[in-house]
Design an enzyme around this catalytic site. Structure first.
Site, PDB file in Angstrom:
ATOM      1  N   ASP A  69       6.832   6.761  -3.692  1.00  0.00           N
ATOM      2  CA  ASP A  69       5.704   5.946  -4.128  1.00  0.00           C
ATOM      3  C   ASP A  69       6.300   4.842  -4.997  1.00  0.00           C
ATOM      4  OD1 ASP A  69       3.621   4.742  -5.435  1.00  0.00           O
ATOM      5  OD2 ASP A  69       2.569   6.606  -5.930  1.00  0.00           O
ATOM      6  N   VAL A  70       6.293   3.623  -4.477  1.00  0.00           N
ATOM      7  CA  VAL A  70       7.020   2.547  -5.170  1.00  0.00           C
ATOM      8  C   VAL A  70       6.268   1.968  -6.374  1.00  0.00           C
ATOM      9  CG1 VAL A  70       8.588   1.897  -3.322  1.00  0.00           C
ATOM     10  CG2 VAL A  70       6.307   0.889  -3.377  1.00  0.00           C
ATOM     11  N   ASN A  96       7.265  -4.702   1.877  1.00  0.00           N
ATOM     12  CA  ASN A  96       6.098  -4.888   2.746  1.00  0.00           C
ATOM     13  C   ASN A  96       4.819  -4.253   2.203  1.00  0.00           C
ATOM     14  OD1 ASN A  96       4.695  -5.270   5.456  1.00  0.00           O
ATOM     15  ND2 ASN A  96       4.695  -3.028   5.299  1.00  0.00           N
ATOM     16  N   TYR A 162      -6.589  -8.948  -4.563  1.00  0.00           N
ATOM     17  CA  TYR A 162      -5.567  -9.128  -3.519  1.00  0.00           C
ATOM     18  C   TYR A 162      -4.910 -10.501  -3.633  1.00  0.00           C
ATOM     19  CZ  TYR A 162      -3.483  -9.101   1.188  1.00  0.00           C
ATOM     20  OH  TYR A 162      -2.608  -9.148   2.250  1.00  0.00           O
ATOM     21  N   LYS A 166      -0.970 -11.438  -4.472  1.00  0.00           N
ATOM     22  CA  LYS A 166      -0.138 -12.147  -3.486  1.00  0.00           C
ATOM     23  C   LYS A 166       0.357 -13.482  -4.043  1.00  0.00           C
ATOM     24  CE  LYS A 166      -0.139  -9.047  -0.291  1.00  0.00           C
ATOM     25  NZ  LYS A 166       1.108  -8.334   0.024  1.00  0.00           N
TER      26      LYS A 166
HETATM   27  P1  NAD Z   1       0.302  -0.975   6.719  1.00  0.00           P
HETATM   28  O1  NAD Z   1      -0.757  -0.636   5.734  1.00  0.00           O
HETATM   29  O2  NAD Z   1       0.100  -0.562   8.138  1.00  0.00           O
HETATM   30  O3  NAD Z   1       1.694  -0.378   6.238  1.00  0.00           O
HETATM   31  C1  NAD Z   1       2.068  -0.361   4.907  1.00  0.00           C
HETATM   32  C2  NAD Z   1       2.702   0.974   4.578  1.00  0.00           C
HETATM   33  O4  NAD Z   1       2.911   0.977   3.151  1.00  0.00           O
HETATM   34  C3  NAD Z   1       1.810   2.193   4.891  1.00  0.00           C
HETATM   35  O5  NAD Z   1       2.484   3.046   5.796  1.00  0.00           O
HETATM   36  C4  NAD Z   1       1.568   2.856   3.531  1.00  0.00           C
HETATM   37  O6  NAD Z   1       1.622   4.272   3.577  1.00  0.00           O
HETATM   38  C5  NAD Z   1       2.714   2.305   2.696  1.00  0.00           C
HETATM   39  N1  NAD Z   1       2.411   2.307   1.263  1.00  0.00           N
HETATM   40  C6  NAD Z   1       1.246   1.951   0.647  1.00  0.00           C
HETATM   41  N2  NAD Z   1       1.353   2.126  -0.671  1.00  0.00           N
HETATM   42  C7  NAD Z   1       2.606   2.574  -0.918  1.00  0.00           C
HETATM   43  C8  NAD Z   1       3.309   2.947  -2.090  1.00  0.00           C
HETATM   44  N3  NAD Z   1       2.733   2.881  -3.291  1.00  0.00           N
HETATM   45  N4  NAD Z   1       4.586   3.373  -1.988  1.00  0.00           N
HETATM   46  C9  NAD Z   1       5.185   3.453  -0.752  1.00  0.00           C
HETATM   47  N5  NAD Z   1       4.558   3.134   0.403  1.00  0.00           N
HETATM   48  C10 NAD Z   1       3.283   2.696   0.318  1.00  0.00           C
HETATM   49  O7  NAD Z   1       0.483  -2.560   6.614  1.00  0.00           O
HETATM   50  P2  NAD Z   1       1.468  -3.576   7.426  1.00  0.00           P
HETATM   51  O8  NAD Z   1       0.798  -4.076   8.642  1.00  0.00           O
HETATM   52  O9  NAD Z   1       2.811  -2.974   7.556  1.00  0.00           O
HETATM   53  O10 NAD Z   1       1.546  -4.876   6.489  1.00  0.00           O
HETATM   54  C11 NAD Z   1       1.279  -4.845   5.199  1.00  0.00           C
HETATM   55  C12 NAD Z   1       1.705  -6.118   4.490  1.00  0.00           C
HETATM   56  O11 NAD Z   1       1.324  -7.318   5.161  1.00  0.00           O
HETATM   57  C13 NAD Z   1       0.991  -6.092   3.165  1.00  0.00           C
HETATM   58  O12 NAD Z   1       1.804  -6.563   2.133  1.00  0.00           O
HETATM   59  C14 NAD Z   1      -0.165  -7.018   3.455  1.00  0.00           C
HETATM   60  O13 NAD Z   1      -0.755  -7.510   2.277  1.00  0.00           O
HETATM   61  C15 NAD Z   1       0.494  -8.070   4.305  1.00  0.00           C
HETATM   62  N6  NAD Z   1      -0.462  -8.915   5.042  1.00  0.00           N
HETATM   63  C16 NAD Z   1      -1.135  -8.451   6.123  1.00  0.00           C
HETATM   64  C17 NAD Z   1      -2.051  -9.280   6.771  1.00  0.00           C
HETATM   65  C18 NAD Z   1      -2.833  -8.824   7.958  1.00  0.00           C
HETATM   66  O14 NAD Z   1      -3.775  -9.528   8.376  1.00  0.00           O
HETATM   67  N7  NAD Z   1      -2.543  -7.704   8.533  1.00  0.00           N
HETATM   68  C19 NAD Z   1      -2.259 -10.581   6.321  1.00  0.00           C
HETATM   69  C20 NAD Z   1      -1.558 -11.025   5.219  1.00  0.00           C
HETATM   70  C21 NAD Z   1      -0.645 -10.178   4.590  1.00  0.00           C
END
Ligand code: NAD
Length: 267
Positions: A69-70, A96, A162, A166
């Site tokens: 958990d980061v 990410n 959010y 960001k």
């Molecule tokens: P996702 O939610 O599918 O994957 C993110 C992973 O992070 C998950 O598996 C989750 O378990 C893990 N996670 C969450 N909290 C955590 C923690 N505290 N410690 C460790 N792991 C943790 O999302 P994704 O598609 O991989 O992309 C996410 C990134 O892209 C985010 O930063 C999001 O803000 C950004 N983003 C997405 C979009 C979009 O439209 N999909 C648009 C802009 C930005």
């Protein structure tokens, strides 16, 4: 020909996916491995990271997994140690992790605010804090932080926590880039636009009227190209920033949004 990431040691934070299919972190981890990287897939959800590992190994790539958990400094210290144990260094740190919910200051509770800032923003500070001493010693490294075009503009609904997190990532990354350029460490942001990934479904559907297909259609229509991007668009941009192809690129904001943030008005 040498693969773009041959032998690079890559830590992807949030390498799983919150639902079925390809999230941004999962796709980036997979692509790095396809290009010859040794990947450490980190996720709070171990099973999600293991699924990424399974796909990478099935395709002949190298991937280890650690649960962390980061938001917790002790977990970040452990994952850094795991990277050193597995690979003896860290060439790329890919941040990410991100969660989202809609709402302005009145709709957001103090607990929700603090939680989101900790997950999206403090986690980036913590991973950099622990990884930078290693990169500094190596005199090399690339850090990729995932921001969002929501850091730059209103995207159609209140999104206060959010957006704040960001935008903070942009400032943090630029400061990092300036401070660490003399050490051969680069730091860049990617700003995804409207992407079709599993993470949008549960937190955002309500903001688009409550129906997933309706949300998809609306989001596609909002994009100048007529369709949302996907996880591979973010993975490809990440590959550029992680590899030596971008050796002279640091402190940049790489927008991957199909032109959405240009704000062009069409009749
Ligand atoms: P996702 O939610 O599918 O994957 C993110 C992973 O992070 C998950 O598996 C989750 O378990 C893990 N996670 C969450 N909290 C955590 C923690 N505290 N410690 C460790 N792991 C943790 O999302 P994704 O598609 O991989 O992309 C996410 C990134 O892209 C985010 O930063 C999001 O803000 C950004 N983003 C997405 C979009 C979009 O439209 N999909 C648009 C802009 C930005």
């Amino acid at each position: 020909m040498k693969a773009l990431m041959q032998d690079k040691r890559v830590v992807v934070i949030g390498a799983g996916s919150c639902g079925e299919g390809w999230g941004n972190g999962k796709a980036a981890a997979f692509l790095y491995a396809q290009e010859g990287a040794r990947v450490l897939a980190i996720d709070r959800d171990r099973a999600a990271a293991e699924e990424t590992q399974r796909l990478i190994r099935e395709a002949g790539g190298i991937c280890e997994v650690a649960a962390a958990d980061v938001t917790l400094s002790s977990d970040v210290a452990d994952l850094t140690e795991a990277a050193m144990d597995h690979y003896g260094g860290i060439d790329v740190l890919h941040n990410n992790v991100g969660i989202s919910f809609t709402g302005g200051p009145e709709e957001t509770t103090e607990e929700e605010w603090e939680r989101l800032i900790r997950v999206n923003q403090t986690s980036v500070f913590l991973t950099c804090k622990h990884v930078l001493p290693i990169m500094t010693k190596q005199r090399a490294g690339s850090i990729i932080n995932i921001s969002s075009i929501a850091a730059l503009r209103w995207i159609g609904f209140p999104y206060s926590a959010y957006t704040t997190s960001k935008a903070a990532i942009l400032g943090f990354t630029e400061n990092l880039a300036a401070q660490y350029a003399p050490y051969g460490i680069r730091a860049n942001c990617i700003l995804p636009g409207l992407m079709d990934t599993p993470m949008i479904y549960s937190p955002l559907t309500a903001a688009y009227g409550g129906n997933v297909e309706e949300m998809r259609a609306q989001r596609n229509k909002q994009c100048p190209m007529g369709f949302m991007g996907d996880a591979w668009d973010i993975a490809n941009a990440s590959l550029f920033l992680a590899s030596d192809m971008s050796r002279y690129v640091t402190g940049t904001r790489l927008v991957v949004d199909g032109g959405l943030s240009l704000g062009a008005v069409r009749p």
